[in-house]
Design an enzyme around this catalytic site. Structure first.
Site, short mmCIF file in Angstrom:
data_model
loop_
_atom_site.label_atom_id
_atom_site.label_comp_id
_atom_site.label_asym_id
_atom_site.label_seq_id
_atom_site.Cartn_x
_atom_site.Cartn_y
_atom_site.Cartn_z
N GLU A 1 -0.95 1.61 -1.32
CA GLU A 1 -0.18 0.61 -2.07
C GLU A 1 -1.03 -0.16 -3.08
O GLU A 1 -0.89 -1.38 -3.21
CB GLU A 1 0.48 -0.38 -1.09
CG GLU A 1 1.47 0.29 -0.16
CD GLU A 1 2.05 -0.65 0.88
OE1 GLU A 1 3.27 -0.63 1.05
OE2 GLU A 1 1.29 -1.40 1.53
C1 ACM Z 1 0.97 1.29 4.81
O1 ACM Z 1 1.90 1.12 5.61
N1 ACM Z 1 0.90 0.57 3.72
C2 ACM Z 1 -0.08 2.27 5.07
#
Ligand code: ACM
Length: 548
Positions: free
Chosen positions: A352
């Site tokens: 992310e």
């Molecule tokens: C995640 O759940 N951002 C790895």
């Protein structure tokens, strides 16, 4: 239905433990069988209907029971590293379950009856590093493995098949039973992990140790600690002290934060190692780095002045991936953490990074992979790292993107299966769940268990290193809340990673899970009592057990 157990008393048996394999059960050699001291009528026991989780590979039941009582002793291989420790561990756990003080490798006493041998042995049955066999007769229990890790896993099985209650009517003293037969067992996957997010909310060393106790009982061998995120930096780095002074001071919801000193972390690593569990440290980057950038704004790459953050949004932070100082910083962090992490892996996060330009992200992951390798570790990252040109020795953790996981497979990388829809323990069980989120799915206890990681989304079995169940902590801040989300689902993931799919079925698992209640109660685990399971209620509450 009852049957009779005959016991032979072994007097002055001077057999060396190393020679015991094969002859331990032959009471005529080097032992003088005495007329049976007692015949006990036990309720019928059947090894194949015991409530073992994860389910062993092969169980062959015979008619009978081993009596665990005040005369039982443990004898272990003494020249092989780790076997004595397994014996001591088993004696401690037998004591917690039964109150018995079982001697370990003490001189043979005239009273000794019924020995639990823990021995090293090589055989085809024991080919895998964590494989073990258990051979239980009325006279002895023989736990064999060619590694201490295998013996440790077998000791968990043994703990699970000791009767929950003693039968006081059989003798003048308490007797617990272990059903006789043979178990041949070993894991389907070499990596069987749980992840705990100690960044969104901090969990104390004591909390993590309790989690390790529970994971070990179900044969997990990895605990992945998510040690940094936007809301907190949780491990002391001596060369960059503000990380914990500033970055460790907050957590989600405005609570106090916290961090592990390097000594705390070493304590956790040692405790985990005693349970044959490896700690995988994660420093999440280049995104999820707000706490680091507030501590040292020179690291920041999102163009804004970083401020301490106690919310739950993701994807707003990034390191400046084109700055040498950032890589000098990462080198120090990886060096200090790997120096106190004996396991083979270092996890770089990599998920992310929404405000890192794609080229910068790829450049970053490739550079950090080299730093991790320079410090002697293999890199793990969330599936996004599959976009970078990295080595087949690195591992991608498949949580969200099949496309990125496929790209990792094409590079020959191994995959850890953690699909959010199936394995995220922070997902709510259902709409009534007290804690958790549901952005990926609701994951009731059956959904968590009834899927096939071996065939999930076409990832080839040959590339699957194992399974890991992550527990993100945005909505939980106490061990009770942790336990509510992790249990009972973590128990099911242990079976998915240990037991091959041919041996798994929901109907059978449901019954075995229901029978975990006495153990969970004894351990004071505040598990979610899913209505899908007909829980076997314990006789006593935890408070009553402690008083007893
Ligand atoms: C995640 O759940 N951002 C790895």
């Amino acid at each position: 239905m009852h049957f009779t157990i005959k016991r032979l008393k072994m007097i002055n048996s001077r057999i060396s433990v190393g020679l015991l394999l094969g002859i331990a059960l032959l009471t005529t050699i080097s032992c003088q069988p005495e007329k049976k001291k007692r015949s006990l009528n036990f309720p019928k026991t059947d090894l194949s209907s015991e409530n073992m989780i994860p389910k062993p590979l092969k169980v062959i039941a015979t008619e009978g029971g081993f009596a665990l009582d005040r005369y039982t002793a443990i004898r272990t291989a003494t020249t092989e590293t780790g076997f004595v420790d397994v014996g001591i561990f088993l004696a401690e756990k037998i004591n917690l379950k039964t109150g018995l003080d079982v001697p370990v490798n003490k001189g043979v006493s005239a009273d000794e009856e019924g020995v639990i041998y823990i021995d090293r042995a090589d055989s085809l049955e024991l080919n895998a590093p964590e494989a073990y066999t258990l051979t239980i007769t009325a006279d002895s229990v023989l736990l064999s493995s060619n590694t201490a890790a295998g013996a440790f896993r077998g000791a968990q099985t043994l703990r699970q098949i000791i009767s929950e209650t003693s039968n006081d009517t059989l003798a003048a003293y308490k007797v617990w039973t272990i059903p006789t037969g043979k178990i041949i067992d070993g894991p389907n996957f070499e990596y069987r992990g749980a992840m705990l997010d100690v960044a969104r909310h901090f969990f104390s060393v004591a909390d993590v140790k309790k989690y390790i106790d529970l994971l070990a009982y179900y044969k997990y061998n990895v605990l992945h600690l998510h040690l940094s995120d936007d809301q907190g930096w949780r491990i002391e780095i001596k060369s960059w002290p503000k990380l914990t002074e500033i970055g460790g001071s907050t957590e989600v919801g405005g609570e106090a934060g916290g961090f592990y000193t390097q000594n705390d972390f070493k304590d956790l690593v040692t405790y985990a190692a005693k349970h044959h569990i490896t700690i995988v440290p994660e420093i999440d980057m280049p995104g999820h780095t707000n706490a680091a950038s507030v501590s040292y704004p020179i690291l920041n790459g999102n163009g804004k002045t970083p401020q301490l953050y106690e919310g739950t949004h993701v994807g707003f932070s990034t390191f400046d991936t084109r700055k040498d100082t950032v890589y000098a910083f990462i080198d120090d962090v990886v060096r200090e953490i790997t120096a106190i992490s004996p396991g083979p892996y270092f996890h770089i996060g990599g998920d992310e990074s929404h405000v890192t330009k794609k080229n910068d992200y790829i450049y970053f992951v490739e550079k950090v992979e080299k730093i991790v390798q320079k410090h002697g570790k293999k890199m793990i990252g969330w599936d996004e790292i599959g976009q970078a040109d990295i080595d087949s020795t690195s591992t991608a953790q498949f949580w969200n993107s099949k496309e990125y996981a496929d790209r990792a497979v094409k590079k020959g990388m191994k995959i850890i299966m953690s699909p959010a829809k199936k394995t995220y323990m922070d997902m709510q069980y259902d709409t009534l769940s007290k804690y958790g989120l549901h952005w990926a799915a609701y994951i009731p206890v059956d959904t968590a268990y009834v899927w096939t990681p071996e065939e999930y989304e076409g990832i080839p079995m040959a590339n699957i290193l194992g399974i890991e169940a992550p527990l993100w902590s945005e909505t939980i801040s106490t061990i009770d809340e942790l336990e509510y989300l992790a249990f009972p689902r973590a128990i099911g993931y242990s079976e998915l990673s240990w037991t091959p799919k041919e041996n798994r079925d929901w109907e059978g698992y449901k019954v075995r899970l229901a029978n975990q209640a006495p153990f969970l109660d004894r351990m004071d685990v505040k598990y979610y009592p899913s209505p899908l399971i007909d829980w076997k209620k314990s006789k006593y509450s935890y408070e009553e057990i402690k008083k007893d």
